[in-house]
Motif scaffolding. Structure first.
Motif, mmCIF file in Angstrom:
data_model
loop_
_atom_site.group_PDB
_atom_site.id
_atom_site.type_symbol
_atom_site.label_atom_id
_atom_site.label_comp_id
_atom_site.label_asym_id
_atom_site.label_seq_id
_atom_site.Cartn_x
_atom_site.Cartn_y
_atom_site.Cartn_z
ATOM 1 N N GLY A 173 87.330 118.525 -23.025
ATOM 2 C CA GLY A 173 87.877 118.735 -22.126
ATOM 3 C C GLY A 173 88.695 117.695 -21.578
ATOM 4 N N LEU A 174 88.135 116.497 -21.403
ATOM 5 C CA LEU A 174 88.977 115.381 -21.099
ATOM 6 C C LEU A 174 90.190 115.006 -21.953
ATOM 7 N N PHE A 175 89.758 115.165 -23.224
ATOM 8 C CA PHE A 175 91.069 115.117 -24.228
ATOM 9 C C PHE A 175 92.111 115.920 -23.863
ATOM 10 N N GLY A 176 91.815 117.235 -23.464
ATOM 11 C CA GLY A 176 93.000 118.414 -23.357
ATOM 12 C C GLY A 176 93.679 117.901 -22.026
ATOM 13 N N MET A 177 92.905 117.658 -21.228
ATOM 14 C CA MET A 177 93.534 117.162 -19.982
ATOM 15 C C MET A 177 94.605 115.997 -19.957
ATOM 16 N N LEU A 178 94.054 115.023 -20.486
ATOM 17 C CA LEU A 178 95.192 113.730 -20.894
ATOM 18 C C LEU A 178 96.250 114.130 -21.654
ATOM 19 N N ALA A 179 95.988 114.948 -22.712
ATOM 20 C CA ALA A 179 96.942 115.670 -23.532
ATOM 21 C C ALA A 179 97.961 116.093 -22.944
ATOM 22 N N ALA A 180 97.676 117.035 -22.106
ATOM 23 C CA ALA A 180 98.563 117.797 -21.328
ATOM 24 C C ALA A 180 99.272 117.150 -20.274
ATOM 25 N N ILE A 181 98.621 115.997 -19.577
ATOM 26 C CA ILE A 181 99.475 115.206 -18.796
ATOM 27 C C ILE A 181 100.431 114.486 -19.560
ATOM 28 N N ALA A 182 100.118 113.817 -20.602
ATOM 29 C CA ALA A 182 100.828 113.211 -21.232
ATOM 30 C C ALA A 182 102.275 114.046 -21.930
ATOM 31 N N THR A 183 101.947 115.215 -22.647
ATOM 32 C CA THR A 183 102.942 115.962 -23.211
ATOM 33 C C THR A 183 103.867 116.662 -22.127
ATOM 34 N N ARG A 184 103.330 117.118 -21.060
ATOM 35 C CA ARG A 184 103.981 117.554 -20.067
ATOM 36 C C ARG A 184 104.910 116.741 -19.153
ATOM 37 N N GLY A 185 104.398 115.377 -18.944
ATOM 38 C CA GLY A 185 105.037 114.314 -18.464
ATOM 39 C C GLY A 185 106.453 113.933 -19.295
ATOM 40 N N LEU A 186 105.847 113.664 -20.708
ATOM 41 C CA LEU A 186 107.001 113.168 -21.597
ATOM 42 C C LEU A 186 108.054 114.251 -21.987
ATOM 43 N N ALA A 187 107.576 115.405 -21.584
ATOM 44 C CA ALA A 187 108.730 116.349 -21.665
ATOM 45 C C ALA A 187 109.688 116.369 -20.652
ATOM 46 N N ARG A 188 109.254 115.828 -19.514
ATOM 47 C CA ARG A 188 110.200 115.929 -18.472
ATOM 48 C C ARG A 188 111.446 114.894 -18.596
ATOM 49 N N PHE A 189 111.207 113.860 -19.556
ATOM 50 C CA PHE A 189 112.095 112.812 -19.526
ATOM 51 C C PHE A 189 113.289 113.434 -20.387
ATOM 52 N N GLY A 190 114.440 113.167 -19.777
ATOM 53 C CA GLY A 190 115.627 113.666 -20.333
ATOM 54 C C GLY A 190 116.069 115.198 -20.218
ATOM 55 N N ARG A 191 115.169 116.124 -19.338
ATOM 56 C CA ARG A 191 115.316 117.148 -19.327
ATOM 57 C C ARG A 191 116.520 117.617 -18.421
ATOM 58 N N ASP A 192 117.479 118.262 -18.765
ATOM 59 C CA ASP A 192 118.673 118.340 -17.763
ATOM 60 C C ASP A 192 119.461 119.798 -18.533
ATOM 61 N N PRO A 193 119.332 120.879 -17.716
ATOM 62 C CA PRO A 193 120.180 121.946 -18.600
ATOM 63 C C PRO A 193 121.862 121.463 -18.695
ATOM 64 N N ARG A 194 122.326 120.836 -18.020
ATOM 65 C CA ARG A 194 123.643 120.154 -18.326
ATOM 66 C C ARG A 194 123.638 119.241 -19.416
ATOM 67 N N ALA A 195 122.709 118.750 -20.122
ATOM 68 C CA ALA A 195 122.849 117.843 -21.209
ATOM 69 C C ALA A 195 123.590 118.090 -22.152
ATOM 70 N N SER A 196 124.136 117.025 -22.830
ATOM 71 C CA SER A 196 125.032 117.316 -24.035
ATOM 72 C C SER A 196 124.120 117.418 -25.349
ATOM 73 N N GLY A 197 124.880 117.691 -26.597
ATOM 74 C CA GLY A 197 124.279 117.508 -27.641
ATOM 75 C C GLY A 197 123.490 116.461 -28.065
ATOM 76 N N ARG A 198 123.493 115.277 -27.545
ATOM 77 C CA ARG A 198 122.775 114.101 -27.572
ATOM 78 C C ARG A 198 121.268 114.430 -26.995
ATOM 79 N N ASP A 199 121.241 115.501 -26.066
ATOM 80 C CA ASP A 199 119.862 115.618 -25.583
ATOM 81 C C ASP A 199 119.069 116.373 -26.725
ATOM 82 N N TYR A 200 119.401 117.000 -27.859
ATOM 83 C CA TYR A 200 118.886 117.384 -29.034
ATOM 84 C C TYR A 200 118.148 116.269 -29.737
ATOM 85 N N ARG A 201 119.083 115.447 -29.884
ATOM 86 C CA ARG A 201 118.567 114.022 -30.542
ATOM 87 C C ARG A 201 117.616 113.287 -29.939
ATOM 88 N N PHE A 202 117.599 113.284 -28.383
ATOM 89 C CA PHE A 202 116.534 112.686 -27.916
ATOM 90 C C PHE A 202 115.297 113.467 -27.740
#
Length: 560
Positions: free
Chosen positions: A109-138
């Motif tokens: 359970g603790l693994f799941g919680m930490l994995a969720a925090i990490a994956t959710r937080g990392l997904a926020r980096f560079g998230r912008d609906p107006r991003a250019s094609g470089r967003d896909y490479r990122f």
């Protein structure tokens, strides 16, 4: 948010476009992954199932809210651990099984919680609906970071559960599922933690790409067919990259070590009534092993063969063997008849009132005085931690543990004088074999071969003995040493350094097996660098969690 995601029965996206499984789907994914992970281990040992198992568990917690990921991870842990260690209920009933399962699923359970925090937080980096094609490479960088983080957290969970509390329980590790797979030889290079990290990252990377692909679809509602094509390719590439890594691992030969000679080993399985609650008379266990050894010598003498050493299992000589003159003399006569030493297991009293689960060497003139004491006595079985506290909760069970075994401090390898010369034998008594530090100490104390003496009688015909044998098989390849896995009742086998069986006995039969094993010196890369690999993997996991926390703290960019 696009209409597609709003209507999906499997996925949901938050206001910033981070996609996760719907909660009921996450629970189903977690339970399915846990059950498949158990099926990948002995007794079924369907090792390919480890890959969908880990992928489903990762998907269940991927980018989820922390609390829900804690629940999903616990569900995966329950689905895996509760059937995996059901053998605990055979004699002791449901309470010890439920207690250990609860602790293990908490780590999940603790693994799941930490994995969720990490994956959710990392997904926020560079998230912008107006991003250019470089967003896909990122997105590639984000996916790789997420996968490496989750793999590191998986290793962290295995390392923590194998060390704490009360010495830990280093069971049910990913590397052990590969005991019969083409990936086994790679454990000699990367160790248990390293192979486990490779399996985890291979499974997590396509999951990361799949979720990031869906996230980009929610952002780019006007994406044309060309861009959608670009989005589909990363999933194929990530899966192909994982398969390529598995092929490389499968093609790796075992790490080469120097062979200095051979040793002809006999291992005796007495098929004794040697469980805690078995109805037996005093002396019955050692008598069974005397009888099986005499039958072995009869066969050897009939064919003009001989052996260099005879190994008996854990507890095969019962209590206080050196003080029992009659048994000691009979064992010495057997050694004289065999022309070889006999390595036996006996429980010995210590001056401070504690006991040691020990391995001793008998020659034709009696005990040599050399001794190894089990370094990892089993809590709640061989000693009772915090006895007053637990006695207040389950007094009947606590009172069953009458002896207090102390952890051994003697060298993990013994010098055994044999007809082939003095051989240094690493000793691992029962669950000693599951702990990484024991493997390192045996080899650094000079072990050329490993005698893994055990007593599986408490677990009957359950999967426990074959699970332990899989660990011993993986350990043989990791150390580059032959392992003589000798049990009172089975499953007993002599395992070559490449993991293959040189000899094997049917469980619950009185018998003995003989094989010529190589004597090996030197350290594999797994032993030399395995701890560092584990530290690096766990460090990357922790770093990913920290980055995820930072990402969650960034201002949320809401999709319109």
């Amino acid at each position: 948010m696009t209409r597609w995601v709003r209507r999906s029965v499997l996925l949901r996206a938050d206001r910033s476009g981070v996609v996760a499984l719907r909660r009921w789907v996450a629970i189903l994914s977690a339970v399915a992954g846990g059950l498949l992970l158990d099926a990948a281990t002995p007794g079924l040992a369907w090792w390919p199932l480890v890959f969908p198992a880990v992928a489903l568990i990762c998907a269940a917690v991927w980018q989820q809210p922390a609390a829900w990921a804690l629940l999903s991870g616990s569900a995966a842990g329950a689905a895996f651990w509760m059937p995996h260690i059901s053998w605990l209920t055979l004699y002791l009933g449901p309470i010890p099984w439920a207690a250990l399962s609860s602790l293990m699923l908490l780590w999940f359970g603790l693994f799941g919680m930490l994995a969720a925090i990490a994956t959710r937080g990392l997904a926020r980096f560079g998230r912008d609906p107006r991003a250019s094609g470089r967003d896909y490479r990122f997105a590639w960088a984000i996916s790789i970071a997420q996968a490496v983080t989750v793999a590191g957290l998986w290793v962290l969970r295995e390392q923590v559960q194998g060390a704490w509390p009360y010495g830990g329980f280093a069971w049910g590790r990913l590397a052990t599922t590969q005991a019969d797979s083409p990936l086994l030889q790679s454990v000699s290079w990367f160790g248990f933690a390293g192979l486990g990290a490779c399996i985890a990252v291979v499974c997590a990377f396509p999951v990361a790409v799949a979720f990031n692909r869906r996230s980009r679809l929610t952002e780019m509602s006007v994406a044309g067919s060309a861009r959608r094509g670009l989005l589909r390719r990363p999933l194929m590439v990530s899966t192909g990259a994982g398969l390529a890594l598995l092929v490389v691992l499968a093609l790796l030969p075992a790490a080469p070590l120097e062979q200095t000679g051979t040793l002809r080993v006999a291992a005796v399985q007495g098929n004794s009534q040697s469980g805690i609650f078995d109805d037996r008379e005093a002396g019955g266990v050692i008598r069974d092993h005397f009888d099986a050894t005499e039958h072995l010598l009869d066969r050897l003498e009939a064919t003009g063969e001989s052996v260099d050493v005879i190994v008996w299992p854990e507890n095969s000589a019962e209590f206080g063997l050196p003080e029992n003159l009659i048994r000691s003399q009979r064992l010495a006569k057997l050694s004289q008849r065999a022309g070889a030493p006999i390595v036996v297991g006996s429980v010995l009293a210590n001056p401070d009132g504690t006991y040691s689960n020990s391995s001793l060497i008998w020659q034709q003139d009696g005990p040599t005085g050399d001794r190894y004491d089990k370094r990892y006595p089993v809590p709640f079985a061989e000693y009772m931690p915090n006895r007053p506290f637990f006695h207040a909760i389950v007094p009947d069970l606590v009172d069953l543990v009458q002896l207090e075994y102390s952890p051994g401090t003697r060298p993990a390898a013994l010098d055994v004088e044999t007809p082939a010369g003095v051989v240094q034998a690493g000793i691992a008594i029962c669950f000693d074999i599951i702990f990484d530090p024991q493997a390192v100490e045996m080899v650094r104390d000079g072990a050329q071969v490993i005698f893994a003496q055990t007593n599986n009688a408490d677990f009957g015909h359950t999967d426990e003995s074959v699970q332990q044998l899989a660990i011993a098989r993986t350990r043989a390849v990791e150390t580059g040493r032959a392992v003589v896995n000798d049990s009172t009742v089975g499953t007993s086998a002599i395992i070559a350094p490449d993991g293959s069986d040189l000899a094997r006995l049917r469980a619950f039969t009185a018998d003995a097996m003989v094989a010529e094993v190589p004597l090996v010196t030197g350290e594999t890369p797994a032993l030399r660098f395995g701890a560092a690999i584990a530290w690096v993997a766990t460090g990357l996991g922790i770093a990913g969690v920290i980055a995820g926390i930072v990402g969650l703290g960034r201002p949320r960019r809401t999709l319109t």
